[in-house]
Write a protein that holds these residues in place. Structure first.
Motif, PDB file in Angstrom:
ATOM      1  N   ASP A  20       6.793  -1.235  -8.440  1.00  0.00           N
ATOM      2  CA  ASP A  20       5.470  -1.131  -7.826  1.00  0.00           C
ATOM      3  C   ASP A  20       4.383  -1.294  -8.885  1.00  0.00           C
ATOM      4  N   MET A  47       0.191   0.908  -4.526  1.00  0.00           N
ATOM      5  CA  MET A  47       0.654   0.685  -3.164  1.00  0.00           C
ATOM      6  C   MET A  47       0.447   1.928  -2.297  1.00  0.00           C
ATOM      7  N   THR A  48       0.783   3.099  -2.838  1.00  0.00           N
ATOM      8  CA  THR A  48       0.730   4.340  -2.053  1.00  0.00           C
ATOM      9  C   THR A  48      -0.470   5.212  -2.402  1.00  0.00           C
ATOM     10  N   VAL A  67      -1.777  -8.216 -11.152  1.00  0.00           N
ATOM     11  CA  VAL A  67      -2.736  -7.688 -10.196  1.00  0.00           C
ATOM     12  C   VAL A  67      -4.108  -8.265 -10.511  1.00  0.00           C
ATOM     13  N   ARG A  99      -3.415   0.181   6.102  1.00  0.00           N
ATOM     14  CA  ARG A  99      -2.790   0.936   5.016  1.00  0.00           C
ATOM     15  C   ARG A  99      -3.489   0.665   3.680  1.00  0.00           C
ATOM     16  N   ALA A 100      -3.850  -0.601   3.426  1.00  0.00           N
ATOM     17  CA  ALA A 100      -4.511  -0.970   2.174  1.00  0.00           C
ATOM     18  C   ALA A 100      -5.969  -0.527   2.165  1.00  0.00           C
ATOM     19  N   TRP A 119      -2.101  -8.240  -5.064  1.00  0.00           N
ATOM     20  CA  TRP A 119      -0.819  -8.281  -5.774  1.00  0.00           C
ATOM     21  C   TRP A 119       0.084  -9.219  -4.990  1.00  0.00           C
ATOM     22  N   ASN A 122      -1.389 -10.570  -1.801  1.00  0.00           N
ATOM     23  CA  ASN A 122      -1.614  -9.658  -0.677  1.00  0.00           C
ATOM     24  C   ASN A 122      -2.571  -8.566  -1.121  1.00  0.00           C
ATOM     25  N   ILE A 124      -3.779  -4.992  -1.588  1.00  0.00           N
ATOM     26  CA  ILE A 124      -3.103  -3.698  -1.587  1.00  0.00           C
ATOM     27  C   ILE A 124      -4.083  -2.534  -1.613  1.00  0.00           C
ATOM     28  N   SER A 125      -5.344  -2.788  -1.991  1.00  0.00           N
ATOM     29  CA  SER A 125      -6.346  -1.724  -1.914  1.00  0.00           C
ATOM     30  C   SER A 125      -7.748  -2.322  -1.901  1.00  0.00           C
TER      31      SER A 125
END
Length: 188
Positions: A20, A47-48, A67, A99-100, A119, A122, A124-125
Motif C-alpha cells: 500500500d 488507502m485507508t 503517487v 471511499r477516497a 496512485w 486511480n 485514492i484521496s
C-alpha cells in the motif's frame, strides 16, 4: 522504481509498505548506547487513512510509491461518483469514489481547486484547500443580548457541513471556514 534508505526518511515522503502507498508522518532516529541505531517511523496509509508505527534498522530501505498529487477542480457528482478536472490545460477528468473522498465531501464546492492524490491512475484521496468560502443556508436567528460572553450557534452551509458560528451570522451570508478544524474564521 527508486528506493529510499532510512537516512533519507522525512515527513511527507511517499513510500510503499506491505503493498500500500504510505506517507511518512513522523521519523525519529534512535541511537541507543549499545546496539544498532534504528528509525521509529509513523506512516499514514493513503488507502485507508490509518496511522501506524513501524521500526526500521539503520540501513533498511523502502520502495518509493508512484503517487502523484495534482491540483484538480471539483465539477459535479452523479450520486455515486464525484468528478474532478485537471487545471493544467488538458481538462482531463477523474471520477472519485466515496471511499477516497472521505470527510472532504462536506467541503465540496464547484469550481474550487482540491489536491487529488493518484496512485496507479486511480484517485485514492482528496484534500480540500485550508480555507473555503461557503454560504449559510440554515441557522437560527440570533437575539440581541442573548449572551454575555459572545456565544455561538450551529449553522448549516451550502455544502451540507454544520459549523458553530457567532450569534450575529444570518442566513444567506458567505463565511470563510477552516477545513482542517471545521471552525468559522470570518465573513467573506
Amino acid at each position: 522504481m527508486a528506493n529510499y534508505s532510512t537516512n533519507e526518511f522525512k515527513g511527507g515522503l511517499k513510500v510503499m509498505l506491505d503493498g500500500d502507498p504510505c506517507s511518512i508522518v513522523e521519523n525519529e532516529l534512535v541511537k541507543p548506547g549499545k546496539g544498532q541505531a534504528f528509525n521509529r517511523v509513523k506512516l499514514r496509509n493513503l488507502m485507508t487513512g490509518r496511522v501506524l508505527e513501524h521500526t526500521f534498522k539503520s540501513g533498511d530501505s523502502l520502495e518509493a510509491a508512484d503517487v502523484m498529487e495534482l491540483e484538480m477542480e471539483y465539477l459535479y457528482t452523479d450520486g455515486d461518483m464525484w468528478y474532478f478536472m485537471k487545471t493544467d490545460g488538458s481538462f482531463e477528468q477523474y471520477a472519485v469514489e466515496k471511499r477516497a473522498l472521505g470527510d472532504t465531501e462536506k467541503w465540496l464546492k464547484e469550481q474550487v481547486p482540491y489536491t487529488v492524490t493518484l496512485w496507479n491512475d486511480n484517485a485514492i484521496s482528496v484534500t480540500p484547500p485550508n480555507f473555503i468560502e461557503l454560504e449559510v443556508t440554515e441557522t437560527d436567528p440570533g437575539l440581541k443580548g442573548d449572551t454575555a460572553q459572545g456565544g455561538s450557534k450551529p449553522a448549516t452551509l451550502s455544502s451540507g457541513a454544520v459549523v458553530r458560528v457567532p450569534l450575529f451570522i444570518n442566513e444567506g451570508e458567505v463565511l470563510k471556514v477552516d477545513t482542517r478544524s471545521g471552525e468559522y474564521v470570518s465573513r467573506a
